[in-house]
Write a protein that holds these residues in place. Structure first.
Motif, PDB file in Angstrom:
ATOM      1  N   UNK A 127       5.994   5.907  -8.797  1.00 44.87           N
ATOM      2  CA  UNK A 127       6.236   7.277  -9.533  1.00 44.87           C
ATOM      3  C   UNK A 127       5.107   7.274 -10.755  1.00 44.87           C
ATOM      4  N   UNK A 128       3.746   7.552 -10.294  1.00 47.14           N
ATOM      5  CA  UNK A 128       2.692   7.449 -11.169  1.00 47.14           C
ATOM      6  C   UNK A 128       2.773   8.844 -12.137  1.00 47.14           C
ATOM      7  N   UNK A 129       3.571   9.810 -11.805  1.00 44.66           N
ATOM      8  CA  UNK A 129       3.701  10.925 -12.346  1.00 44.66           C
ATOM      9  C   UNK A 129       4.688  10.685 -13.798  1.00 44.66           C
TER      10      UNK A 129
ATOM     11  N   UNK B  70       0.832  -1.179   0.020  1.00 45.39           N
ATOM     12  CA  UNK B  70      -0.046   0.028   0.028  1.00 45.39           C
ATOM     13  C   UNK B  70       0.936   1.281  -0.086  1.00 45.39           C
ATOM     14  N   UNK B  71       1.940   1.094   0.916  1.00 40.76           N
ATOM     15  CA  UNK B  71       2.703   2.535   0.866  1.00 40.76           C
ATOM     16  C   UNK B  71       3.482   2.463  -0.510  1.00 40.76           C
ATOM     17  N   UNK B  72       3.921   1.598  -1.258  1.00 39.80           N
ATOM     18  CA  UNK B  72       4.613   1.924  -2.521  1.00 39.80           C
ATOM     19  C   UNK B  72       3.468   2.345  -3.668  1.00 39.80           C
ATOM     20  N   UNK B  73       2.376   1.689  -3.484  1.00 35.74           N
ATOM     21  CA  UNK B  73       1.336   2.000  -4.580  1.00 35.74           C
ATOM     22  C   UNK B  73       0.748   3.400  -4.130  1.00 35.74           C
ATOM     23  N   UNK B  74       0.427   3.490  -3.019  1.00 32.55           N
ATOM     24  CA  UNK B  74      -0.488   4.785  -2.785  1.00 32.55           C
ATOM     25  C   UNK B  74       0.082   5.853  -1.837  1.00 32.55           C
ATOM     26  N   UNK B  75       0.614   5.224  -0.442  1.00 31.68           N
ATOM     27  CA  UNK B  75       0.972   5.971   0.607  1.00 31.68           C
ATOM     28  C   UNK B  75       1.990   6.899   0.271  1.00 31.68           C
TER      29      UNK B  75
END
Length: 375
Positions: free
Chosen positions: A83-85, A58-63
């Motif tokens: 890095x979703x940016x 969760x922390x890697x994907x969102x948090x």
């Protein structure tokens, strides 16, 4: 009739306590998770495992992730997550590959036509099935090719070498699935034929293509095939991959269909013959509908495997979704510790969406057709 022995209560009965709980999450957990000491131990261990795995994911994907709109400096910061940016910045490349940006409207029209034609085709109760099927299987491929390739009606020519991303993945998988269905059915029928020549040819074809891995087929189609062509004649690289994938998938689909044909009771064949139906009418109207219905899980499993195997075309230089992700990971403008991992997570998620959709549709069709013959 005499009513002397009838008794009618004159006073109200005292209220009784409510019955014990027979449903709800607590009762479900008691009967399914903590029914025995061993189940209780496994439940506790499973909960501890989830508590250990879920928070880092969760922390890697969102948090701790850098959402779209973030900067590369945020992605490079210590402790940053996905890095979703970077995915947002290279999203067009992942979808269209090297397709010219000014011509994106052409694949967008193809995507829209695909959705408008395939959704009604997958809904059994939708009207105008024959017209819809004619448009999807005959008109749509021709229109899509000229839209994407251009060089007609004033459209700019875009060679297939510039096609890429999810667009190429969908093209290869759709062509492979649509082309392998009739070919696989014919091979399955031919393998059961009483004519020795037809049966032998079908057996040789099926066993040949099932005996080699898909990566070998793609190498042969991409590298070896041009050596056998006449001097000066070339075949498009994408077309070679489409032919190789279609033939490879048809061999596996033929065995799935053959299993459905063998599972069909012999009385169905005899009933069709008793009605005076010829071979093809008996096969198309009686045998195949029942055989295909019985092997829906196997057919969809073959399609899912084909969709995932399209990633192998990256080995022969075709920029499918996976290859575009790999190529974009070398972009130094977005270089960060999580750049490559984020790209692969995005690719895995895209593959999961389509495979999960096919799986859910398969289950829905099984329930609708009562494939399991439940009683």
């Amino acid at each position: 009739m005499a009513m002397d022995n009838v008794y009618i209560r004159q006073d109200l009965v005292d209220a009784r306590p409510a019955p014990g709980r027979t449903g709800g999450p607590i009762d479900w957990a008691r009967h399914n998770l903590f029914s025995t000491p061993s189940n209780s131990l496994l439940t506790v261990l499973g909960a501890l495992l989830l508590m250990w795995i879920i928070p880092p994911i969760y922390n890697f994907l969102f948090g701790h992730a850098v959402m779209p709109g973030g900067t590369v400096e945020q992605c490079r910061a210590e402790g940053a997550g996905a890095c979703w940016a970077y995915i947002a910045a290279r999203f067009n490349f992942f979808i269209y590959g090297f397709y010219p940006m000014t011509e994106y409207w052409r694949p967008n029209i193809v995507f829209a036509m695909l959705a408008l034609l395939i959704i009604p085709l997958l809904i059994p109760s939708a009207p105008f099935k024959r017209t819809n099927a004619l448009l999807f299987f005959v008109v749509f491929p021709v229109v899509s090719y000229y839209l994407l390739a251009g060089d007609v009606f004033g459209l700019r020519h875009v060679p297939t070498e510039q096609w890429g991303g999810l667009m190429v993945t969908l093209i290869i998988s759709l062509v492979g699935i649509i082309g392998s269905i009739p070919l696989g059915i014919l091979l399955a029928l031919g393998r059961q034929s009483k004519l020795p020549i037809i049966k032998t040819l079908c057996v040789m074809f099926i066993e040949l293509w099932r005996a080699v891995p898909l990566i070998t087929v793609l190498f042969m189609a991409s590298i070896m095939l041009p050596l056998f062509m006449p001097q000066g004649m070339t075949v498009d690289k994408l077309l070679r991959a489409l032919v190789g994938v279609t033939l490879f998938s048809s061999a596996y689909l033929a065995e799935v269909v053959r299993g459905g044909l063998q599972a069909l009771p012999r009385g169905q064949y005899e009933a069709g013959a008793a009605l005076g139906l010829g071979y093809w009418k008996r096969t198309l109207l009686i045998v195949l509908p029942q055989a295909l219905k019985n092997v829906i899980p196997g057919i969809v499993n073959t399609f899912i495997a084909l969709f995932k195997d399209t990633s192998l075309v990256s080995i022969v230089g075709i920029f499918d979704l996976l290859n575009t992700v790999q190529a974009a990971s070398s972009d130094i403008n977005w270089a960060s510790p999580t750049q490559a991992v984020t790209g692969y997570v995005f690719a895995a998620f895209m593959f999961w969406i389509f495979c999960f959709a096919m799986s859910r549709y398969s289950l829905w069709m099984e329930r609708r057709l009562d494939t399991g013959h439940k009683r």
